[in-house]
Motif scaffolding. Structure first.
Motif, PDB file in Angstrom:
ATOM      1  N   ALA A   1       0.813  -1.221   0.000  1.00  0.00           N
ATOM      2  CA  ALA A   1       0.000   0.000   0.000  1.00  0.00           C
ATOM      3  C   ALA A   1       0.845   1.269   0.000  1.00  0.00           C
ATOM      4  O   ALA A   1       0.330   2.359  -0.286  1.00  0.00           O
ATOM      5  CB  ALA A   1      -0.933   0.009   1.210  1.00  0.00           C
ATOM      6  N   VAL A   2       2.139   1.156   0.309  1.00  0.00           N
ATOM      7  CA  VAL A   2       2.987   2.338   0.477  1.00  0.00           C
ATOM      8  C   VAL A   2       3.041   3.169  -0.806  1.00  0.00           C
ATOM      9  O   VAL A   2       2.840   4.393  -0.792  1.00  0.00           O
ATOM     10  CB  VAL A   2       4.404   1.914   0.925  1.00  0.00           C
ATOM     11  CG1 VAL A   2       5.354   3.107   0.878  1.00  0.00           C
ATOM     12  CG2 VAL A   2       4.352   1.333   2.336  1.00  0.00           C
ATOM     13  N   ALA A   3       3.331   2.526  -1.944  1.00  0.00           N
ATOM     14  CA  ALA A   3       3.449   3.273  -3.203  1.00  0.00           C
ATOM     15  C   ALA A   3       2.110   3.888  -3.605  1.00  0.00           C
ATOM     16  O   ALA A   3       2.071   4.979  -4.189  1.00  0.00           O
ATOM     17  CB  ALA A   3       3.963   2.357  -4.311  1.00  0.00           C
ATOM     18  N   LEU A   4       1.007   3.219  -3.307  1.00  0.00           N
ATOM     19  CA  LEU A   4      -0.305   3.752  -3.654  1.00  0.00           C
ATOM     20  C   LEU A   4      -0.633   4.975  -2.813  1.00  0.00           C
ATOM     21  O   LEU A   4      -1.223   5.941  -3.305  1.00  0.00           O
ATOM     22  CB  LEU A   4      -1.370   2.674  -3.471  1.00  0.00           C
ATOM     23  CG  LEU A   4      -1.196   1.406  -4.311  1.00  0.00           C
ATOM     24  CD1 LEU A   4      -2.318   0.421  -4.044  1.00  0.00           C
ATOM     25  CD2 LEU A   4      -1.120   1.740  -5.792  1.00  0.00           C
TER      26      LEU A   4
ATOM     27  N   GLY B   1      -8.449   6.192   3.071  1.00  0.00           N
ATOM     28  CA  GLY B   1      -8.644   5.004   3.889  1.00  0.00           C
ATOM     29  C   GLY B   1      -7.879   3.853   3.275  1.00  0.00           C
ATOM     30  O   GLY B   1      -7.781   3.758   2.046  1.00  0.00           O
ATOM     31  N   VAL B   2      -7.295   2.983   4.098  1.00  0.00           N
ATOM     32  CA  VAL B   2      -6.471   1.884   3.597  1.00  0.00           C
ATOM     33  C   VAL B   2      -7.025   0.556   4.079  1.00  0.00           C
ATOM     34  O   VAL B   2      -7.278   0.368   5.275  1.00  0.00           O
ATOM     35  CB  VAL B   2      -4.997   2.032   4.038  1.00  0.00           C
ATOM     36  CG1 VAL B   2      -4.171   0.854   3.528  1.00  0.00           C
ATOM     37  CG2 VAL B   2      -4.411   3.347   3.542  1.00  0.00           C
TER      38      VAL B   2
ATOM     39  N   GLY C   1      -8.985   6.934   9.869  1.00  0.00           N
ATOM     40  CA  GLY C   1      -8.786   5.730  10.667  1.00  0.00           C
ATOM     41  C   GLY C   1      -7.457   5.061  10.386  1.00  0.00           C
ATOM     42  O   GLY C   1      -6.635   5.521   9.589  1.00  0.00           O
ATOM     43  N   SER C   2      -7.251   3.941  11.054  1.00  0.00           N
ATOM     44  CA  SER C   2      -6.040   3.150  10.864  1.00  0.00           C
ATOM     45  C   SER C   2      -6.258   2.139   9.746  1.00  0.00           C
ATOM     46  O   SER C   2      -7.394   1.754   9.456  1.00  0.00           O
ATOM     47  CB  SER C   2      -5.684   2.408  12.157  1.00  0.00           C
ATOM     48  OG  SER C   2      -5.458   3.316  13.212  1.00  0.00           O
ATOM     49  N   PRO C   3      -5.171   1.693   9.104  1.00  0.00           N
ATOM     50  CA  PRO C   3      -5.329   0.662   8.076  1.00  0.00           C
ATOM     51  C   PRO C   3      -6.018  -0.573   8.653  1.00  0.00           C
ATOM     52  O   PRO C   3      -5.689  -1.026   9.749  1.00  0.00           O
ATOM     53  CB  PRO C   3      -3.889   0.358   7.660  1.00  0.00           C
ATOM     54  CG  PRO C   3      -3.130   1.611   7.983  1.00  0.00           C
ATOM     55  CD  PRO C   3      -3.766   2.153   9.217  1.00  0.00           C
ATOM     56  N   ARG C   4      -6.974  -1.113   7.924  1.00  0.00           N
ATOM     57  CA  ARG C   4      -7.728  -2.279   8.371  1.00  0.00           C
ATOM     58  C   ARG C   4      -7.339  -3.488   7.542  1.00  0.00           C
ATOM     59  O   ARG C   4      -7.102  -3.381   6.328  1.00  0.00           O
ATOM     60  CB  ARG C   4      -9.231  -2.029   8.249  1.00  0.00           C
ATOM     61  CG  ARG C   4      -9.733  -0.924   9.176  1.00  0.00           C
ATOM     62  CD  ARG C   4     -11.221  -0.688   8.965  1.00  0.00           C
ATOM     63  NE  ARG C   4     -12.016  -1.866   9.229  1.00  0.00           N
ATOM     64  CZ  ARG C   4     -12.432  -2.250  10.439  1.00  0.00           C
ATOM     65  NH1 ARG C   4     -12.098  -1.512  11.493  1.00  0.00           N
ATOM     66  NH2 ARG C   4     -13.165  -3.330  10.601  1.00  0.00           N
TER      67      ARG C   4
END
Length: 509
Positions: free
Chosen positions: A20-23, A34-35, A65-68
């Protein structure tokens, strides 16, 4: 926050935190992010994503929020539930059909440099986004990003499906239509009367299971032709990806059925998935050329004559190319193809000496484009791009000793497009449109055929979630279109059809 409304809600779905970092890094300022991660990740992966989200907040994004972490054991229902709660207008995913780096001949399978769960997660998320759009009735727009640019390591992730460029078009009856790809298929907005301010849409057009990309090409009669990629299951397992085409003959009415053009590598559960995104153009005789990058990283094409008869897929030999092809129609009515090279910073050009001539490959094109920036220019035979080193928009045409810089070197991204024949004070101008810093819409003007004399750029007070589009209708009215927060079509018109280049305030359709 955009001048057109609240921040755009973006959901990033990745196999694990590290993917998910590059996105996250590709997201511009102003978005609500949101992740969702399909699988749990280790400590290092979670820490890398936390840093990327902190960087996003520093450049003006809001992290929701936090990544789920969700799974796909329930057939993707968990992803669908999360999308229902987040209600994104945009979803960012990995490439569902990544490009191979080598081939295992013994097993007859391609070899990739990234884990297969990345593509699996992208396909699961795309299916969930489709279902969410069908349930809610609100368009959900999808960006699928490659793991890296072909042949250019270290550059930003490039889209698997190119940004639609000429998605605003005039129909046979003088009314405008706007077409954009979404998770559930093509959505359309339609002008109610020629030159009028009232529009209807967005309307989801019936059709097959399309991937989230679209190419719109207008023929000499004013009919828009739509090209996309369709995924279908194979009887022996796996899925086939084919080029499909539909046409709008009556503005605001249903399209023709989507007709399959197949692919250069049909029926193979691995090879057919990697077909590139189609580009197309009509020649002066009414013939249609459709080009794609094939599994071997070269170019294949089909031709439909004016009599409606199609050739089979044919192969153009030459240098290996990236999945970035652009067609232009010359002043003489011929079609030429430009492609960014896969293993270098070069551009290749194919042309013919006449309607029945053989294709010739030209390796002497004197410019290097930034990946994802090639586009047809407003004047016949010209091509636009952003310089690989400076990011400055430039134009080139065959026979020119070098590209002509157009100014506007900023942190904008994506292609530059435009229209010609814009009249002012008795002179004819070409008008360009591009995404500027932070996604802002910028308009440039120069005397037609004299880009070397200088371009006047002006930023307009609206951010665009997609590449902005422009059209000049038969009455000479110039209309700009963007996609604004809330998945609404934003429009602006040139205030005078014959004097100056000021545009009125933006309004939503």
């Amino acid at each position: 926050m955009s001048a057109m409304g609240p921040a755009q809600r973006v959901t990033i779905v990745a196999a694990r935190h590290r993917e998910a970092v590059a996105l996250v890094a590709a997201e511009g300022a102003g978005a609500e992010i949101g992740v969702l991660c399909v699988e749990e990740d280790g400590k290092d992966g979670r820490a890398a994503l936390d840093r990327a989200l902190a960087d996003a907040e520093r450049r003006g994004c809001k992290v929701v929020g936090s990544p789920r972490t969700v799974g796909t054991q329930d057939g993707g229902d968990a992803l669908l539930r999360e999308l229902r709660a987040l209600r994104p207008q945009r979803v960012r995913l990995a490439d569902p059909d990544p490009v191979h780096v080598s081939y295992d001949k013994e097993r007859d399978v391609p070899v990739h440099d990234e884990p297969p769960e990345n593509a699996d997660s992208a396909l699961a998320a795309l299916a969930a986004a489709r279902e969410h759009q069908l349930e809610s009735g609100v368009p959900v727009f999808v960006d699928c990003h490659r793991a890296g640019a072909d042949g250019q390591p270290g550059t930003a992730p490039q889209p698997r499906y190119p940004h639609p460029a000429h998605w605003l078009t005039e129909g046979f009856d003088g009314r405008l239509s706007a077409f954009l790809p979404s998770a559930a298929g093509v959505v359309r907005w339609t002008q109610r009367e020629p030159g009028g301010a009232a529009w209807q849409g967005p309307e989801l057009l019936p059709g097959p299971r399309l991937m989230p990309g679209l190419r719109v090409v207008r023929d000499a009669h004013g009919f828009p032709h739509l090209f996309a990629l369709r995924r279908t299951p194979l009887k022996g397992g796996g899925e086939d990806v084919a080029v499909v085409r539909a046409t709008q003959y009556r503005t605001g009415h249903p399209l023709t059925p989507w007709h399959s053009l197949g692919s250069p590598n049909p029926g193979h559960q691995h090879r057919s998935r990697e077909v590139g995104f189609p580009t197309a153009a009509f020649d002066a005789a009414g013939g249609l050329f459709v080009f794609v990058r094939n599994f071997g990283h070269s170019v294949s094409y089909r031709h439909q004559g004016a009599d409606g008869v199609w050739t089979p897929w044919q192969h153009l030999s030459g240098v290996r190319v990236a999945d970035e092809l652009v067609t232009v129609t010359t002043a003489g009515g011929g079609v030429e193809l430009f492609a960014r090279a896969r293993d270098s910073a070069a551009v290749l050009r194919w042309y013919r000496s006449g309607p029945d001539g053989a294709w010739t490959e030209d390796r002497s094109v004197p410019f290097s484009p930034r990946p994802g920036s090639l586009a047809a220019g407003p004047e016949p035979g010209t091509v636009l791009f952003r310089d690989a080193r400076t990011n400055e928009p430039c134009v080139w045409w065959p026979g020119a000793t070098g590209p002509v810089p157009l100014g506007g070197a900023d942190d904008g991204a994506g292609p530059v497009t435009g229209v010609r024949g814009v009249e002012a004070d008795g002179w004819s101008y070409s008008l360009l449109v591009r995404s500027g810093p932070g996604g802002a819409c910028a308009v440039g003007v120069y005397a037609e055929g004299r880009a070397d004399a200088g371009v006047w750029w002006n930023a307009l007070a609206a951010d665009s979630a997609v590449m902005p589009a422009v059209v000049r209708d038969r009455a000479g009215v110039v209309t700009l279109a963007t996609l604004v927060a809330g998945s609404q079509l934003g429009l602006s018109h040139r205030e005078s059809p014959s004097d100056g280049f000021d545009f009125d305030i933006w309004h939503t359709a």
